[in-house]
Design an enzyme around this catalytic site. Structure first.
Site, PDB file in Angstrom:
ATOM      1  N   ARG A  55      41.694  33.935  27.561  1.00  0.00           N
ATOM      2  CA  ARG A  55      40.876  33.834  28.778  1.00  0.00           C
ATOM      3  C   ARG A  55      41.061  32.479  29.451  1.00  0.00           C
ATOM      4  O   ARG A  55      40.913  32.327  30.651  1.00  0.00           O
ATOM      5  CB  ARG A  55      39.387  34.107  28.489  1.00  0.00           C
ATOM      6  CG  ARG A  55      38.557  34.040  29.768  1.00  0.00           C
ATOM      7  CD  ARG A  55      37.155  34.643  29.724  1.00  0.00           C
ATOM      8  NE  ARG A  55      36.531  34.644  28.447  1.00  0.00           N
ATOM      9  CZ  ARG A  55      36.039  33.571  27.835  1.00  0.00           C
ATOM     10  NH1 ARG A  55      36.099  32.393  28.433  1.00  0.00           N
ATOM     11  NH2 ARG A  55      35.482  33.688  26.658  1.00  0.00           N
ATOM     12  N   TYR A 108      39.145  41.642  55.071  1.00  0.00           N
ATOM     13  CA  TYR A 108      39.250  42.758  54.127  1.00  0.00           C
ATOM     14  C   TYR A 108      37.835  43.255  53.763  1.00  0.00           C
ATOM     15  O   TYR A 108      36.905  42.445  53.613  1.00  0.00           O
ATOM     16  CB  TYR A 108      39.989  42.256  52.888  1.00  0.00           C
ATOM     17  CG  TYR A 108      40.181  43.280  51.819  1.00  0.00           C
ATOM     18  CD1 TYR A 108      41.065  44.323  51.984  1.00  0.00           C
ATOM     19  CD2 TYR A 108      39.465  43.198  50.629  1.00  0.00           C
ATOM     20  CE1 TYR A 108      41.236  45.279  50.999  1.00  0.00           C
ATOM     21  CE2 TYR A 108      39.631  44.134  49.629  1.00  0.00           C
ATOM     22  CZ  TYR A 108      40.515  45.175  49.833  1.00  0.00           C
ATOM     23  OH  TYR A 108      40.688  46.112  48.847  1.00  0.00           O
ATOM     24  N   ASP A 180      43.564  33.746  53.655  1.00  0.00           N
ATOM     25  CA  ASP A 180      44.000  34.878  52.824  1.00  0.00           C
ATOM     26  C   ASP A 180      45.339  35.338  53.411  1.00  0.00           C
ATOM     27  O   ASP A 180      45.384  35.905  54.498  1.00  0.00           O
ATOM     28  CB  ASP A 180      42.942  35.988  52.871  1.00  0.00           C
ATOM     29  CG  ASP A 180      43.338  37.217  52.057  1.00  0.00           C
ATOM     30  OD1 ASP A 180      44.550  37.430  51.829  1.00  0.00           O
ATOM     31  OD2 ASP A 180      42.426  37.980  51.667  1.00  0.00           O
ATOM     32  N   LYS A 205      49.404  43.695  46.321  1.00  0.00           N
ATOM     33  CA  LYS A 205      50.040  44.309  47.487  1.00  0.00           C
ATOM     34  C   LYS A 205      51.547  44.011  47.482  1.00  0.00           C
ATOM     35  O   LYS A 205      52.221  44.404  46.559  1.00  0.00           O
ATOM     36  CB  LYS A 205      49.332  43.824  48.754  1.00  0.00           C
ATOM     37  CG  LYS A 205      47.805  43.947  48.683  1.00  0.00           C
ATOM     38  CD  LYS A 205      47.329  45.375  48.662  1.00  0.00           C
ATOM     39  CE  LYS A 205      45.835  45.527  48.416  1.00  0.00           C
ATOM     40  NZ  LYS A 205      44.968  44.719  49.240  1.00  0.00           N
TER      41      LYS A 205
HETATM   42  C1  LIG Z   1      43.743  44.114  49.021  1.00  0.00           C
HETATM   43  C2  LIG Z   1      43.281  42.862  49.654  1.00  0.00           C
HETATM   44  C3  LIG Z   1      42.385  42.018  48.991  1.00  0.00           C
HETATM   45  C4  LIG Z   1      41.816  42.352  47.634  1.00  0.00           C
HETATM   46  O1  LIG Z   1      42.806  42.431  46.670  1.00  0.00           O
HETATM   47  P1  LIG Z   1      42.646  43.359  45.343  1.00  0.00           P
HETATM   48  O2  LIG Z   1      43.852  42.984  44.564  1.00  0.00           O
HETATM   49  O3  LIG Z   1      42.628  44.771  45.808  1.00  0.00           O
HETATM   50  O4  LIG Z   1      41.377  42.958  44.693  1.00  0.00           O
HETATM   51  C5  LIG Z   1      41.987  40.847  49.627  1.00  0.00           C
HETATM   52  N1  LIG Z   1      42.450  40.526  50.850  1.00  0.00           N
HETATM   53  C6  LIG Z   1      43.317  41.327  51.529  1.00  0.00           C
HETATM   54  C7  LIG Z   1      43.793  40.907  52.868  1.00  0.00           C
HETATM   55  C8  LIG Z   1      43.762  42.515  50.951  1.00  0.00           C
HETATM   56  O5  LIG Z   1      44.603  43.302  51.629  1.00  0.00           O
END
Ligand SMILES: *Cc1c(COP(=O)(O)O)cnc(C)c1O
Length: 395
Positions: A55, A108, A180, A205
């Protein structure tokens, strides 16, 4: 190994090899054994590097962190069990009760939820503002504002944030500017070169790219903030699994190739859709008819992203016919997969909005967001031609 009594004892010695593996070994071990208490002291005091409990850190996470650090031109980033883990680490690990944070108004979905529900419950005030309009963000400032969180390209309307203006505002007011960078990826955009203080990714993603891993990453320019992100992640258990990190590393080896191919196909698809009679409008940041085309061109250096949004003529009925006819494309609310995926905001990501609020964003029943994958471009365009014709036969 067998001890003197012949019972099995760990560790089993690995067969020796004069050569070494070309892939990173997977290290699922939760604990790491040390030789002596002195040796453990050396580790805890930082005199030598070593792992203790997974962890707190493990080799597979460190390999992923180093890869992302290199892509973003950063150091000391933290890998988390999902993208939302990274968003949580930044918001909950760095803000405190009494602070105020401003978020982009099209963040998001779960990030928006955190801004609207979870932070206020903990005494952290939040406001949402259009990140393309610095005056609107400035108008939301309060004396307690500590942070501004935006995405570069909004989902699903693909509007482009005024990164230069926001960076200048944050610098002027001493605010943490958090970007982000999931949609744009470090191949399309490097936030630290544009004044960001912290960068967040959902590795889930495009970076991992195969829809088989959930991971996130956050990194700050300031090493002291990275320490706080790391300690918060370890304490709250945001740590990623070694196997997920191992899969993500494998995916990231092809990330630049996948990104270049997908975004080139996306640009082609956008122009192709614009020529189909069943399509009412197309949104792609690099097209001349995009409202933020000049900003996109300047920020993204001629690379777009792999996302294209468009509106079919006809409502829900046309949308149903379209997903049915779009053979080989997954109707699934994710992005960045090797295969092209279709998202329909009115029935998924934006279903909780009132029809009026959806209309204000331009999200009709015919609105789709496409995450373009790696199919042969010509074959992909053919699928869209056929599916649009099947959905809007009169056009
Ligand atoms: C998918 C996404 C997230 C969250 O990511 P997860 O891996 O699904 O928790 C945050 N910001 C954006 C822009 C995203 O497309």
């Amino acid at each position: 190994m067998r001890n003197a009594r012949g019972s099995l004892m760990r560790p089993f010695p690995l067969p020796g090899s004069a050569s070494h593996p070309v892939t990173t070994p997977l290290s699922p071990s939760v604990v790491y054994a040390s030789e002596t208490p002195d040796a453990l002291d050396d580790q805890y005091e930082g005199r030598v590097h070593g792992y203790t409990y997974s962890r707190e850190g493990h080799p597979n996470a460190d390999v992923v962190a180093a890869t992302l650090d290199a892509l973003e031109g950063a150091e000391g980033g933290v890998v988390t069990g999902s993208g939302m883990g990274a968003v949580s680490a930044v918001l909950l690990g760095l803000l405190k009760s009494g602070d105020h944070v401003i978020g982009g108004n099209q963040l998001y979905g779960r990030s928006l939820r955190m801004m609207k529900e979870d932070l206020p419950r903990l005494g952290i005030a939040t406001s949402l503002a259009d990140p393309g309009d610095v005056a609107a963000v400035r108008a939301a400032l309060r004396p307690e504002t500590r942070m501004v969180l935006v995405e570069v390209v909004s989902n699903p309307t693909l509007r482009v944030a005024d990164i230069a203006g926001l960076a200048a505002l944050c610098r002027e007011r001493g605010l943490l500017f958090v970007v982000d960078n999931t949609f744009t990826t470090p191949r399309g955009f490097r936030p630290f070169e544009h004044g960001a203080d912290i960068v967040i990714h959902s590795i889930t993603k495009l970076l991992a790219g195969h829809s088989d891993v959930m991971l996130g990453y956050a990194v700050a320019r300031d090493p002291a903030l990275n320490d706080r992100l790391r300690v918060f992640s370890v304490t709250t258990g945001l740590t990623p699994s070694p196997f997920d990190c191992w899969l993500a590393e494998r995916g990231m080896l092809t990330f630049p190739l996948r990104f270049d191919r997908a975004q080139a196909s996306a640009a082609q698809l956008a122009d192709h859709l614009a020529g189909l009679p069943g399509v009412a409008r197309v949104i792609y940041p690099l097209r001349a008819d995009h409202p933020d085309a000049a900003r996109a061109q300047a920020l993204l250096g001629g690379q777009g992203c792999n996302m294209v949004s468009f509106e079919l003529k006809g409502g829900r009925q046309a949308a149903n016919a379209f997903t049915r006819a779009a053979e080989g494309l997954s109707f699934a609310p994710t992005l960045g997969d090797v295969g092209t995926t279709l998202s329909h905001p009115a029935s998924s990501s934006h279903r909780a909005l009132t029809p009026e609020d959806r209309a204000a964003l331009g999200l009709s029943e015919g609105f789709f967001r496409v995450s373009v994958g790696l199919e042969e471009p010509a074959a992909l365009l053919d699928v869209f031609t056929g599916a649009v014709a099947a959905a809007v036969p009169a056009a």
